[in-house]
Design an enzyme around this catalytic site. Structure first.
Site, PDB file in Angstrom:
ATOM      1  N   HIS A 168       8.300  26.211  24.671  1.00 48.62           N
ATOM      2  CA  HIS A 168       9.527  27.023  24.346  1.00 48.62           C
ATOM      3  C   HIS A 168      10.567  26.309  25.366  1.00 48.62           C
ATOM      4  CE1 HIS A 168       7.963  29.562  21.459  1.00 48.62           C
ATOM      5  NE2 HIS A 168       7.293  30.427  22.617  1.00 48.62           N
ATOM      6  N   HIS A 203       0.047  33.868  30.976  1.00 54.85           N
ATOM      7  CA  HIS A 203       0.850  33.999  29.674  1.00 54.85           C
ATOM      8  C   HIS A 203       2.374  33.820  29.764  1.00 54.85           C
ATOM      9  CE1 HIS A 203       3.165  36.377  26.657  1.00 54.85           C
ATOM     10  NE2 HIS A 203       2.091  36.034  26.054  1.00 54.85           N
ATOM     11  N   GLN A 234      -1.497  35.801  14.377  1.00 49.28           N
ATOM     12  CA  GLN A 234      -0.101  36.029  13.859  1.00 49.28           C
ATOM     13  C   GLN A 234       0.075  35.418  12.545  1.00 49.28           C
ATOM     14  OE1 GLN A 234       2.895  35.066  16.865  1.00 49.28           O
ATOM     15  NE2 GLN A 234       1.588  36.208  18.553  1.00 49.28           N
ATOM     16  N   TYR A 246      -5.083  35.630  23.778  1.00 50.27           N
ATOM     17  CA  TYR A 246      -4.981  36.966  24.596  1.00 50.27           C
ATOM     18  C   TYR A 246      -5.674  37.996  24.058  1.00 50.27           C
ATOM     19  CZ  TYR A 246      -0.520  37.003  22.050  1.00 50.27           C
ATOM     20  OH  TYR A 246       0.627  37.064  21.154  1.00 50.27           O
ATOM     21  N   GLU A 248      11.723  31.526  26.645  1.00 55.21           N
ATOM     22  CA  GLU A 248      11.956  31.782  25.412  1.00 55.21           C
ATOM     23  C   GLU A 248      13.100  32.499  24.961  1.00 55.21           C
ATOM     24  OE1 GLU A 248       8.448  33.469  23.165  1.00 55.21           O
ATOM     25  OE2 GLU A 248       9.187  32.920  21.374  1.00 55.21           O
ATOM     26  N   ARG A 261       6.674  36.930  32.703  1.00 55.94           N
ATOM     27  CA  ARG A 261       6.636  38.552  32.363  1.00 55.94           C
ATOM     28  C   ARG A 261       5.512  39.195  32.877  1.00 55.94           C
ATOM     29  NH1 ARG A 261       6.354  39.734  27.023  1.00 55.94           N
ATOM     30  NH2 ARG A 261       6.947  37.632  26.296  1.00 55.94           N
ATOM     31  N   HIS A 317      -0.866  31.095  18.087  1.00 57.84           N
ATOM     32  CA  HIS A 317      -1.656  32.356  18.074  1.00 57.84           C
ATOM     33  C   HIS A 317      -1.907  32.632  16.479  1.00 57.84           C
ATOM     34  CE1 HIS A 317       0.458  32.872  22.042  1.00 57.84           C
ATOM     35  NE2 HIS A 317       1.622  32.437  21.299  1.00 57.84           N
ATOM     36  N   ARG A 342       7.898  41.713  18.281  1.00 64.00           N
ATOM     37  CA  ARG A 342       6.945  41.839  19.116  1.00 64.00           C
ATOM     38  C   ARG A 342       6.347  43.193  18.980  1.00 64.00           C
ATOM     39  NH1 ARG A 342       6.371  43.482  24.670  1.00 64.00           N
ATOM     40  NH2 ARG A 342       4.937  42.163  25.834  1.00 64.00           N
ATOM     41  N   ASP A 402       2.710  28.189  16.744  1.00 61.47           N
ATOM     42  CA  ASP A 402       2.979  29.425  17.323  1.00 61.47           C
ATOM     43  C   ASP A 402       2.641  30.612  16.359  1.00 61.47           C
ATOM     44  OD1 ASP A 402       4.059  31.282  19.280  1.00 61.47           O
ATOM     45  OD2 ASP A 402       5.827  30.533  19.504  1.00 61.47           O
ATOM     46  N   HIS A 414       4.226  30.215  28.613  1.00 58.19           N
ATOM     47  CA  HIS A 414       5.459  30.518  27.939  1.00 58.19           C
ATOM     48  C   HIS A 414       6.583  30.607  29.075  1.00 58.19           C
ATOM     49  CE1 HIS A 414       2.654  32.639  25.000  1.00 58.19           C
ATOM     50  NE2 HIS A 414       3.425  31.913  24.146  1.00 58.19           N
TER      51      HIS A 414
END
Ligand SMILES: [Zn+2]
Length: 336
Positions: free
Chosen positions: A200, A136, A19, A74, A166, A139, A16, A35, A251, A163
């Protein structure tokens, strides 16, 4: 003796890239607090910021020996197009793993329907970009989204990255919503197959790992990020015992160094098993390169070269160079 040794380029199968902006400043007492900070950073992104920052950070990755990247994206369609342009400028092979996001996160992450998500995928493909689909997580995607996206990926022969496992909370939530754990839900909804990469799998149980092995899915571990976020340890020995292929990703980009990811990966396996050489060095190097390329559906990606005259390799016998790379060097010895 030549002072350069060519190797397959390292492949960063899970990044990502935005980040990278959090480096050195992300606080928070646990993953969920981190997060919140990450979401603030995501909210600030624009096509313009992605275009300029990603070019710089892709160059940083390229300098560190990564020659191909899976961008788990995303931030929106225009930002995906900007990332592709940035990668072309940085001369790095990029696969956009476009994230499907039905709920949670930020409004900018989300699509209204799976059909809208698949239209975005088609737009990128029509533009010539290398694309994979990335529901994603369990969740962010309910079961009907997973079913539709899994069926599309299988029909189109595209990589599917997701994912899973994790954090323990994600597993508890999945159990209470669906009565099964995340990888079981992926299997039930048609999202597990040989082109699937589960990112993960830190807290995957034996049943989930068996499901991965049964279909030939792979796992992408991101050891420096997983350490930084307090995720836990990837079950390296359990993956190896089942013959599940492993690749690596930077990541959150807390570090950009494939050799460090591989060293951490083996370090985790040694700490958990009390043994040494759990993963042979040549296998570790393949986790860092060819396995990542397979996860992204890439057949060709640029090589890197090792500077054999680098101070970190002084006095190392030629036959010991692979081990010295993984256990005694940083990415500074690599050139691409
Ligand atoms: Zn991720």
């Amino acid at each position: 003796m030549t002072d350069r040794l060519a190797l397959p380029g390292f492949v960063n199968a899970h990044s990502h890239t935005f980040q990278r902006a959090l480096r050195g400043r992300a606080g928070g007492g646990d993953f969920w607090a981190w997060r919140d900070e990450m979401l603030l950073e995501a909210e600030r992104q624009t096509p313009h910021s992605v275009r300029s920052n990603y070019a710089a950070w892709y160059r940083e990755m390229r300098t560190a020996g990564y020659t191909a990247i899976g961008e788990f994206h995303y931030l929106g369609l225009q930002e995906a197009l900007a990332a592709l342009e940035a990668a072309a400028e940085a001369q790095i092979e990029l696969v956009i793993l476009l994230a499907a996001y039905a709920r949670g996160g930020l409004p900018r992450f989300r699509q209204e329907t799976p059909a809208e998500f698949l239209r975005q995928v088609e737009t990128l493909r029509e533009g010539g970009g290398l694309v994979g689909v990335a529901p994603h997580s369990v969740r962010a995607c309910p079961a009907d989204w997973l079913e539709e996206i899994g069926a599309y990926a299988a029909a189109e022969g595209l990589p599917l990255h997701v994912h899973a496992d994790e954090q323990p909370r994600e597993i508890e939530e999945c159990l209470s919503e669906h009565g099964v754990r995340p990888i079981e839900l992926l299997a039930r909804t048609g999202c597990l197959g040989p082109a699937t990469t589960v990112v993960h799998a830190t807290h995957a149980d034996d049943v989930e790992l068996d499901l991965l092995a049964d279909v030939g899915a792979r796992v992408c571990v991101c050891p420096t990020t997983e350490a930084n976020l307090g995720d836990g340890y990837a079950p390296i020995e359990a993956l190896l015992e089942r013959g599940i292929a492993i690749c690596i990703g930077s990541d959150s980009n807390v570090r950009i160094d494939p050799l460090e990811e591989l060293r951490e990966l083996e370090g985790i396996a040694r700490r958990s098993s009390g043994r040494r050489n759990v993963v042979p060095v040549e296998t570790l190097l393949s986790f860092g390169s060819t396995e990542g390329a397979s996860a992204l559906g890439l057949e060709r990606w640029p090589e890197v070269s090792v500077q054999l005259d680098h101070a970190s390799l002084a006095g190392v016998d030629p036959g010991d160079v692979p081990g010295a790379l993984v256990f005694g060097c940083s990415a500074e010895v690599l050139e691409s």
